[in-house]
Design a protein around this motif. Structure first.
Motif, PDB file in Angstrom:
ATOM      1  N   MET A   1       0.711  -1.152   0.028  1.00  0.00           N
ATOM      2  CA  MET A   1      -0.281  -0.217  -0.359  1.00  0.00           C
ATOM      3  C   MET A   1       0.972   0.951   0.399  1.00  0.00           C
ATOM      4  O   MET A   1       1.758   1.366   0.654  1.00  0.00           O
ATOM      5  N   THR A   2       0.372   2.274  -0.588  1.00  0.00           N
ATOM      6  CA  THR A   2       1.198   3.399  -1.199  1.00  0.00           C
ATOM      7  C   THR A   2       0.964   4.423   0.313  1.00  0.00           C
ATOM      8  O   THR A   2      -0.295   4.504   0.754  1.00  0.00           O
ATOM      9  N   GLN A   3       1.988   4.839   0.323  1.00  0.00           N
ATOM     10  CA  GLN A   3       1.743   5.939   1.734  1.00  0.00           C
ATOM     11  C   GLN A   3       1.228   7.353   1.072  1.00  0.00           C
ATOM     12  O   GLN A   3       1.993   8.160   0.101  1.00  0.00           O
ATOM     13  N   VAL A   4       0.606   8.034   1.940  1.00  0.00           N
ATOM     14  CA  VAL A   4      -0.020   9.511   1.115  1.00  0.00           C
ATOM     15  C   VAL A   4      -0.023  10.090   2.280  1.00  0.00           C
ATOM     16  O   VAL A   4      -0.587  11.714   1.777  1.00  0.00           O
ATOM     17  N   CYS A   5       0.379   9.940   3.609  1.00  0.00           N
ATOM     18  CA  CYS A   5       0.459  11.396   4.419  1.00  0.00           C
ATOM     19  C   CYS A   5       2.102  11.282   4.054  1.00  0.00           C
ATOM     20  O   CYS A   5       2.466  10.121   4.157  1.00  0.00           O
ATOM     21  N   ILE A   6       2.641  12.587   4.502  1.00  0.00           N
ATOM     22  CA  ILE A   6       3.967  13.078   5.055  1.00  0.00           C
ATOM     23  C   ILE A   6       4.413  12.870   6.969  1.00  0.00           C
ATOM     24  O   ILE A   6       2.959  13.717   7.483  1.00  0.00           O
ATOM     25  N   TYR A   7       5.384  12.413   7.120  1.00  0.00           N
ATOM     26  CA  TYR A   7       5.102  12.872   8.663  1.00  0.00           C
ATOM     27  C   TYR A   7       6.860  13.244   8.395  1.00  0.00           C
ATOM     28  O   TYR A   7       7.661  13.503   7.468  1.00  0.00           O
TER      29      TYR A   7
ATOM     30  N   ALA B   1      -3.168  21.074  14.344  1.00  0.00           N
ATOM     31  CA  ALA B   1      -2.323  20.619  14.600  1.00  0.00           C
ATOM     32  C   ALA B   1      -2.278  19.579  15.242  1.00  0.00           C
ATOM     33  O   ALA B   1      -2.877  19.288  15.404  1.00  0.00           O
ATOM     34  N   GLY B   2      -1.190  18.346  14.805  1.00  0.00           N
ATOM     35  CA  GLY B   2      -1.612  16.961  15.255  1.00  0.00           C
ATOM     36  C   GLY B   2      -1.739  16.312  13.462  1.00  0.00           C
ATOM     37  O   GLY B   2      -2.290  15.498  13.268  1.00  0.00           O
ATOM     38  N   SER B   3      -2.914  17.539  13.226  1.00  0.00           N
ATOM     39  CA  SER B   3      -3.595  16.379  11.675  1.00  0.00           C
ATOM     40  C   SER B   3      -2.288  16.173  10.637  1.00  0.00           C
ATOM     41  O   SER B   3      -1.389  16.752  10.672  1.00  0.00           O
ATOM     42  N   TYR B   4      -2.905  15.092   9.798  1.00  0.00           N
ATOM     43  CA  TYR B   4      -2.194  14.637   8.765  1.00  0.00           C
ATOM     44  C   TYR B   4      -1.709  15.369   7.574  1.00  0.00           C
ATOM     45  O   TYR B   4      -2.671  16.292   7.187  1.00  0.00           O
ATOM     46  N   VAL B   5      -0.466  15.623   6.930  1.00  0.00           N
ATOM     47  CA  VAL B   5      -0.190  16.234   6.301  1.00  0.00           C
ATOM     48  C   VAL B   5      -0.855  15.718   4.688  1.00  0.00           C
ATOM     49  O   VAL B   5       0.455  14.562   5.163  1.00  0.00           O
ATOM     50  N   SER B   6      -1.411  15.738   3.571  1.00  0.00           N
ATOM     51  CA  SER B   6      -1.208  14.527   2.034  1.00  0.00           C
ATOM     52  C   SER B   6      -0.377  14.825   1.954  1.00  0.00           C
ATOM     53  O   SER B   6       0.702  16.395   1.273  1.00  0.00           O
TER      54      SER B   6
ATOM     55  N   LEU C   1       8.388  22.475   9.449  1.00  0.00           N
ATOM     56  CA  LEU C   1       8.181  22.150   8.126  1.00  0.00           C
ATOM     57  C   LEU C   1       6.781  22.242   7.247  1.00  0.00           C
ATOM     58  O   LEU C   1       5.875  22.662   7.710  1.00  0.00           O
ATOM     59  N   LEU C   2       6.199  20.581   8.517  1.00  0.00           N
ATOM     60  CA  LEU C   2       5.070  20.355   8.276  1.00  0.00           C
ATOM     61  C   LEU C   2       3.801  21.441   9.285  1.00  0.00           C
ATOM     62  O   LEU C   2       2.960  21.616   8.685  1.00  0.00           O
ATOM     63  N   GLN C   3       4.418  21.943   9.556  1.00  0.00           N
ATOM     64  CA  GLN C   3       3.864  22.771  10.983  1.00  0.00           C
ATOM     65  C   GLN C   3       3.253  24.257   9.900  1.00  0.00           C
ATOM     66  O   GLN C   3       2.232  24.629  10.261  1.00  0.00           O
ATOM     67  N   ARG C   4       4.306  23.937   9.615  1.00  0.00           N
ATOM     68  CA  ARG C   4       3.796  25.576   8.642  1.00  0.00           C
ATOM     69  C   ARG C   4       3.171  25.878   7.532  1.00  0.00           C
ATOM     70  O   ARG C   4       2.198  25.967   6.798  1.00  0.00           O
ATOM     71  N   ILE C   5       3.142  24.308   6.947  1.00  0.00           N
ATOM     72  CA  ILE C   5       2.316  23.948   5.668  1.00  0.00           C
ATOM     73  C   ILE C   5       0.868  23.788   6.932  1.00  0.00           C
ATOM     74  O   ILE C   5      -0.217  24.432   6.575  1.00  0.00           O
ATOM     75  N   ARG C   6       0.986  23.284   7.521  1.00  0.00           N
ATOM     76  CA  ARG C   6      -0.749  22.648   8.206  1.00  0.00           C
ATOM     77  C   ARG C   6      -1.215  24.533   9.068  1.00  0.00           C
ATOM     78  O   ARG C   6      -2.382  24.621   8.039  1.00  0.00           O
TER      79      ARG C   6
END
Length: 70
Positions: free
Chosen positions: A1-7, A37-42, A25-30
């Motif tokens: 299965m392919t990964q759809v979110c970025i950690y 905060a804490g939600s997934y980034v696709s 970087l993920l915080q700035r994208i959110r």
């Protein structure tokens, strides 16, 4: 299965930075997307923000080699 979110680990590896920089970087994208905060980034959201090509990011995350462009 392919990964759809970025950690954070993925963001750091893709950008060539440390884990903490990937986390920021993920915080700035959110924040830019108005996500809590804490939600997934696709992968798509990450690519739209960083302007990296989505097929290459998906291949790098899932360990699939990317064919060179002609």
């Amino acid at each position: 299965m392919t990964q759809v979110c970025i950690y954070p680990k993925d963001a750091a590896r893709l950008t060539g930075t440390q884990y903490t920089a990937g986390k920021r970087l993920l915080q700035r994208i959110r924040a830019a997307l108005g996500k809590p905060a804490g939600s997934y980034v696709s992968v798509g959201e990450f690519c739209a923000y960083t302007r990296l090509p989505e097929p290459e990011v998906t291949a790098a995350i899932n360990g699939v080699p990317v064919l060179p462009r002609r």
